[in-house]
Design an enzyme around this catalytic site. Structure first.
Site, mmCIF file in Angstrom:
data_model
loop_
_atom_site.group_PDB
_atom_site.id
_atom_site.type_symbol
_atom_site.label_atom_id
_atom_site.label_comp_id
_atom_site.label_asym_id
_atom_site.label_seq_id
_atom_site.Cartn_x
_atom_site.Cartn_y
_atom_site.Cartn_z
ATOM 1 C CD GLN A 151 28.211 0.851 -10.692
ATOM 2 O OE1 GLN A 151 27.574 1.876 -10.862
ATOM 3 N NE2 GLN A 151 27.773 -0.139 -9.928
ATOM 4 C CE1 TYR A 153 19.975 2.609 -15.134
ATOM 5 C CE2 TYR A 153 21.245 1.581 -13.389
ATOM 6 C CZ TYR A 153 20.386 2.563 -13.825
ATOM 7 O OH TYR A 153 19.930 3.514 -12.937
ATOM 8 N NE ARG A 185 25.980 -2.781 -6.681
ATOM 9 C CZ ARG A 185 25.248 -1.864 -6.076
ATOM 10 N NH1 ARG A 185 24.593 -0.960 -6.779
ATOM 11 N NH2 ARG A 185 25.176 -1.821 -4.762
ATOM 12 N N GLY A 216 25.353 1.625 1.406
ATOM 13 C CA GLY A 216 25.096 2.701 0.478
ATOM 14 C C GLY A 216 24.611 3.962 1.141
#
Length: 384
Positions: A97, A184, A232, A332
């Site tokens: 990622q 982000y 994502r 997760g």
């Protein structure tokens, strides 16, 4: 056999099952590079059809958390090579990622104490990064108002993502996931209530808000191929002071159409509503809006796979797979304390609860010391 445990062709890559280990920051890399401990952690969990690594910073500037294994130096590439070799040795597959946090950083992490950078000049109110406090100790710290990036700097960051993708392939990753979620850098461009630019990346037009993300996708695809690229996203997410806005559905459907044209391997949707609500079984506004949008995104993506992560159980994952709403199911937190999660889900074995106090930082405790489940042998009575 249910769909959850059946193989899946992900853009030419054969996954052994449809379970994805979702990316999770663990802050265990004391030198900002993956090491033997990192390799063991991922290898223990390599029975997942696909692992997506924790966010790995594309540059020092993109870092927002201490002790995060990055991917912009030779040492960091070598560290990740140790991880990928180990995962591949046991038959696993792993994507990196690629991450730039934007304004969710702190001068104590940045080179020479510089301000974090962002498309926006707006401070992320109530957010925290993981840096050094005033006493020089690792701690949750409040990001200051960022410095707004110049147009030329934005273009340079596009190149940073492309180089990070090249680095990831050199490190042995099977592909990369562009981190476009969770408040982000990418979301700071996409959200018109955060993006206050006046250049070609401004919020006044949808095409301008999408421009940075599409430029990054195109630059990464040009380097390593669309079949090795996922992204994502987190529609309706509100992490790190990301306000909801009226054009959410329009924004993500337009992005999905562009992704479909580019034939990426997958889109990975994060249901942030599960972060605070799923344990209480409460459906909030984020989840309420996400699932109708998810259906529309799925219809736009055509041959691009759709992953959903956030609060899934085996039953819920199987339901969504059978409905054709998703192609892969992301798990997760349950992977943290259940390295053999795939086997536990398949056999109905109980799950070990995770110790949240050891989620971030520290050493092996709460990281690589969770044992696999041991089924008790049946007892056969014998005559004495």
């Amino acid at each position: 056999m249910t769909q959850l445990f059946s193989p899946y062709d992900l853009a030419g890559l054969t996954l052994r099952n449809r379970i994805v280990m979702a990316p999770m920051t663990r802050s265990r890399a004391t030198k900002d590079a993956a090491d033997e401990l990192t390799a063991l952690y991922y290898t223990q969990r390599a029975t997942a059809g696909l692992i997506v690594s924790e966010g790995t910073s594309i540059s020092r500037e993109g870092q927002g958390y201490l002790f995060n294994p990055a991917i912009h130096t030779a040492q960091q590439i070598a560290g990740w090579k140790l991880v990928t070799d180990s995962v591949h040795a046991v038959g696993g597959l792993i994507f990196a990622q690629l991450w730039h946090v934007g304004r969710i950083s702190h001068p104590s992490i940045q080179e020479n104490g510089k301000l974090p950078v962002s498309p926006s000049s707006r401070k992320a109110e109530g957010a925290t990064a993981y840096g050094f406090n005033e006493q020089g100790k690792p701690d949750r710290v409040e990001p200051p108002a960022p410095r707004q990036l110049t147009t030329a700097e934005v273009e340079r960051i596009v190149d940073d993502f492309a180089q990070a993708a090249v680095n990831a392939v050199e490190a042995g990753f099977d592909g990369v996931e562009i981190h476009g979620a969770n408040g982000y850098l990418h979301e700071q461009f996409l959200n018109p209530k955060v993006n206050d630019r006046t250049d070609k990346y401004s919020a006044d037009l949808l095409a301008n808000r999408l421009r940075f993300t599409l430029e990054v996708i195109d630059a990464v695809v040009a380097k390593i191929g669309a079949h090795k690229v996922g992204i994502r996203i987190s529609p309706y997410g509100q992490l790190f002071d990301m306000p909801l806005y009226d054009q959410i559905e329009e924004t993500y459907l337009a992005l999905s159409r562009e992704i479909a044209k580019r034939k990426l391997a997958y889109v990975h949707v994060m249901n942030q509503d599960s972060f605070e609500r799923i344990d209480r079984g409460v459906q909030g506004s984020a989840g309420g809006g996400l699932f109708p949008l998810l259906k529309k995104i799925k219809s736009e993506l055509k041959d691009t796979a759709l992953i959903l992560a956030g609060g899934l159980t085996r039953a819920r994952a199987e339901e969504l797979l059978s409905q054709g709403l998703i192609d892969l199911a992301g798990f997760g937190h349950s992977f943290i304390s259940n390295p053999d999660l795939v086997a536990r889900l398949q056999h109905g074995w109980p799950l070990t609860p995770a110790d949240r106090e050891t989620f971030y930082g520290g050493g092996s405790e709460g990281y690589i010391d969770y044992p696999a489940y041991r089924a008790q042998p049946s007892v056969v009575a014998r005559d004495c």
